[in-house]
Enzyme design. Structure first.
Site, PDB file in Angstrom:
ATOM      1  N   ASN A 147       0.878  -1.162   0.000  1.00  0.00           N
ATOM      2  CA  ASN A 147       0.000   0.000   0.000  1.00  0.00           C
ATOM      3  C   ASN A 147       0.923   1.221   0.000  1.00  0.00           C
ATOM      4  O   ASN A 147       1.407   1.646   1.048  1.00  0.00           O
ATOM      5  CB  ASN A 147      -0.866  -0.085   1.267  1.00  0.00           C
ATOM      6  N   ARG A 171      -2.593  -1.850  -3.468  1.00  0.00           N
ATOM      7  CA  ARG A 171      -3.632  -0.821  -3.436  1.00  0.00           C
ATOM      8  C   ARG A 171      -3.311   0.171  -4.551  1.00  0.00           C
ATOM      9  O   ARG A 171      -2.223   0.735  -4.598  1.00  0.00           O
ATOM     10  CB  ARG A 171      -3.617  -0.101  -2.097  1.00  0.00           C
ATOM     11  N   HIS A 220     -10.752   5.902  -1.078  1.00  0.00           N
ATOM     12  CA  HIS A 220     -10.778   5.161   0.205  1.00  0.00           C
ATOM     13  C   HIS A 220     -11.714   3.945   0.154  1.00  0.00           C
ATOM     14  O   HIS A 220     -12.219   3.492   1.188  1.00  0.00           O
ATOM     15  CB  HIS A 220     -11.211   6.075   1.378  1.00  0.00           C
ATOM     16  N   HIS A 255     -13.956   8.259   7.126  1.00  0.00           N
ATOM     17  CA  HIS A 255     -12.564   7.788   7.112  1.00  0.00           C
ATOM     18  C   HIS A 255     -11.695   9.026   7.328  1.00  0.00           C
ATOM     19  O   HIS A 255     -11.492   9.830   6.420  1.00  0.00           O
ATOM     20  CB  HIS A 255     -12.230   7.105   5.780  1.00  0.00           C
ATOM     21  N   GLY A 314      -8.170  10.359   8.281  1.00  0.00           N
ATOM     22  CA  GLY A 314      -6.736  10.174   8.520  1.00  0.00           C
ATOM     23  C   GLY A 314      -6.032  11.406   7.975  1.00  0.00           C
ATOM     24  O   GLY A 314      -6.627  12.486   7.909  1.00  0.00           O
ATOM     25  N   GLY A 327      -5.285  11.656   4.897  1.00  0.00           N
ATOM     26  CA  GLY A 327      -6.286  11.817   3.837  1.00  0.00           C
ATOM     27  C   GLY A 327      -7.635  11.525   4.485  1.00  0.00           C
ATOM     28  O   GLY A 327      -7.722  10.666   5.350  1.00  0.00           O
ATOM     29  N   ARG A 342      -4.280  18.811   2.348  1.00  0.00           N
ATOM     30  CA  ARG A 342      -5.121  19.079   1.169  1.00  0.00           C
ATOM     31  C   ARG A 342      -6.331  19.928   1.557  1.00  0.00           C
ATOM     32  O   ARG A 342      -6.844  19.809   2.667  1.00  0.00           O
ATOM     33  CB  ARG A 342      -5.587  17.760   0.542  1.00  0.00           C
ATOM     34  N   ARG A 359      -2.405  15.340  16.190  1.00  0.00           N
ATOM     35  CA  ARG A 359      -1.864  15.248  17.560  1.00  0.00           C
ATOM     36  C   ARG A 359      -1.086  16.507  17.931  1.00  0.00           C
ATOM     37  O   ARG A 359      -1.198  17.018  19.035  1.00  0.00           O
ATOM     38  CB  ARG A 359      -0.965  14.016  17.705  1.00  0.00           C
ATOM     39  N   GLU A 370     -10.265   6.741  14.558  1.00  0.00           N
ATOM     40  CA  GLU A 370     -10.121   5.649  15.536  1.00  0.00           C
ATOM     41  C   GLU A 370      -9.587   6.143  16.876  1.00  0.00           C
ATOM     42  O   GLU A 370      -9.834   5.519  17.911  1.00  0.00           O
ATOM     43  CB  GLU A 370      -9.162   4.577  14.980  1.00  0.00           C
ATOM     44  N   GLU A 408      -7.126  -2.054   5.284  1.00  0.00           N
ATOM     45  CA  GLU A 408      -7.121  -2.143   3.813  1.00  0.00           C
ATOM     46  C   GLU A 408      -6.327  -3.363   3.354  1.00  0.00           C
ATOM     47  O   GLU A 408      -6.634  -3.969   2.327  1.00  0.00           O
ATOM     48  CB  GLU A 408      -6.511  -0.856   3.229  1.00  0.00           C
TER      49      GLU A 408
END
Ligand code: ADP
Length: 387
Positions: free
Chosen positions: A7, A87, A175, A202, A204, A206, A235, A279, A325, A373
């Site tokens: 990936n 991927r 994704h 999703h 992350g 991205g 982005r 973070r 998560e 994934e």
């Protein structure tokens, strides 16, 4: 017989090895390619390596792949790789199923590079490197766009002269491997919710969201490229196309300079002026960091409303990805105040890291599911080999 999954992201390679029963043998990643490369891997949940590669000159994906090969060949010389699953971010209009990657297919994927300039070249570099290292292994491509290919036309199109749609200027959505995994997991955890109207967030580096009706994607926040929709680490997310025209016509910026800014210097990084990493922003707690976080959660709430409208109601919301998560504050800011949609959020469950973060009475189920994934790629590759 073993299967390797690759990936290749913009600055990382995630890899995993599975046996022919899709049991995980090993999993790891190299991140910080080109800046501060680091390799880590686990076997049976135990770390077998976690160290900097800064002395090894890992400046590109080719060098990172060589470091992975080195780990496999020295640490696990008995492994025999019969297949490599990749991927691939963009499958265009042609690839709506996993495929065996031969010369002709790879050429077709190369033609899609302008649609995913940050990811597709790295994906193809991974295929080339794996083909050289394992010339007898079957290479399989699994596409992030494939999950969305059945979405209704109005969620697939832009209101441009129609011939552009026919030429492939469409909302592809990305994704897809992550959405496939978490919606499958929801079917195991709560089949009733999974057969209803589900929005997956999703989140992350991205980030995108997807409206899923009984397991089928009917729309998503990402469009023609992986720039659209939610703001991300670097982005921009949704942007009035008039801004791009203004930057070109009034500011004299070149297409290349604008591309660079929209992909690399916008999103959380651009708004905070500090970092793309959530973070770091949470720890900083400055007005600039808060501004970026507020914009991020605000856009997620707007898209949640839009995707629920697309679905004609809402039965479940799933959070996944590094932020979805782990970042309980973000989930709280997204979920609170949606009682009018039947969402009853349980702040205590959310903070304690539970998998279900709605109350027992909530008519909308709220779930946190760790995405995977790699296992989706492995399953698809083994299915193709079986055929
Ligand atoms: P990618 O899209 O590169 O796969 P990830 O899914 O790994 O990205 O997500 C990376 C993001 O997740 C970063 O912004 C990181 O700060 C955030 N993140 C990871 N762990 C935590 C945590 N415990 N709390 C808050 N944010 C986190």
């Amino acid at each position: 017989m073993h299967l390797l999954t690759l990936n290749c992201g913009s600055s990382s390679i995630k890899f995993a090895i599975f046996d022919s029963d899709v049991r995980e043998f090993l999993r790891g990643q190299i991140d910080g390619i080109g800046t501060a490369p680091r390799i880590s891997a686990k076997r049976n949940a135990e770390s077998i390596i976690d160290r900097s590669l800064e002395d090894a000159n890992v400046s590109d994906h080719g060098a990172a792949f060589a470091a992975i090969l080195d780990l496999l060949r020295t640490g696990f010389p008995d492994i025999s790789i019969a297949s490599v699953g990749h991927r691939i971010v963009h499958g265009g209009t042609q690839f709506s199923q996993p495929v065996v990657l031969d010369k002709d297919t790879i050429e077709k994927l190369r033609a899609l590079i302008p649609l995913a300039p940050l990811h597709q070249p790295n994906n193809i570099a991974g295929v080339d490197a794996a083909a050289a290292a394992f010339p007898d292994a079957l290479q399989v491509g699994c596409f992030d766009t494939a999950f969305h290919r059945d979405q209704p036309w109005i969620n697939d199109a832009f209101a441009l002269p129609y011939h552009y749609y026919e030429e492939g200027v469409r909302r592809y959505g990305f994704h897809g491997l992550s959405y496939e995994y978490v919606s499958g997991r929801l079917r195991e955890i709560s089949p009733t919710h999974a057969s209803g109207r589900v929005v997956v967030c999703h989140l992350g580096n991205g980030a995108s969201m997807c409206a899923i009706d009984n397991g089928r994607s009917i729309g998503s926040t990402m469009g023609f490229t992986a720039l659209d929709g939610l703001p991300m680490g670097t982005r921009c997310g949704q942007l009035d196309p008039g801004v791009v025209l203004y930057l070109m016509q009034e500011k004299g910026m070149s297409a290349h300079a604008i591309e660079d800014m929209l992909y690399h210097d916008s999103g959380l990084k651009g708004l905070s002026g500090l970092s793309n990493d959530l973070r770091t922003l949470e720890a900083a707690a400055t007005p600039e960091a808060d501004r970026a976080i507020d914009y991020f959660t605000g856009r997620i709430r707007i898209e949640l409303g839009a995707l629920a409208a697309m679905l004609g109601g809402l039965d479940a919301v799933i959070f996944c990805g590094g932020i979805g998560e782990n970042a309980w504050r973000i989930r709280q800011s997204v979920c609170e105040g949606f009682e009018w949609m039947g969402v009853e959020f349980d702040a205590r469950r959310n903070r304690s890291g539970d998998a279900i973060i709605s109350t027992d009475q909530s008519s909308v189920g709220l779930f946190v599911i760790q995405t995977d994934e790699e296992i989706v790629i492995a399953r698809h590759a083994l299915e193709l080999i079986g055929q």
